[in-house]
Write a protein that holds these residues in place. Structure first.
Motif: not given
Length: 98
Positions: A6-15, A17-34, A80-81
């Motif tokens: 569980i992590s707490h981050y500060r910085g970045g707008t939704i516009d 953060v969201a695209p970068v988070a989507k890429r990270l989520k897809a990359a994590y799923l390849k490693h079996g990580v939710a 990038e994050i």
């Protein structure tokens, strides 16, 4: 038992953060990580980010950490994050099966 980071981050707008988070989520799923991203709406952390990364168990956590460390897509996304957000805290928890 499931293991979560569980992590707490500060910085970045939704516009930003969201695209970068989507890429990270897809990359994590390849490693079996939710991956789950939320935004604080109230309180002293309003507009900060709350991230939950979940692994099936401790063995899966260790395996994923090793493979993510070697994954250029994940490493590039982490870099990038770091350009727009700072991690405030990170806690590891063991989820209870109730």
């Amino acid at each position: 038992m499931t293991v979560s980071a569980i992590s707490h981050y500060r910085g970045g707008t939704i516009d930003v953060v969201a695209p970068v988070a989507k890429r990270l989520k897809a990359a994590y799923l390849k490693h079996g990580v939710a991956y789950r991203l939320s935004r604080f709406q109230t309180g002293p952390n309003a507009e900060d980010w709350f991230v939950v990364v979940q692994y099936a168990n401790e063995t899966a956590y260790e395996k994923a950490q090793a493979s993510i460390a070697l994954d250029p897509e994940c490493q590039q996304t982490f870099a990038e994050i770091a350009k727009f957000a700072k991690r405030i805290s990170r806690e590891m928890v063991i989820d209870l099966d109730l």
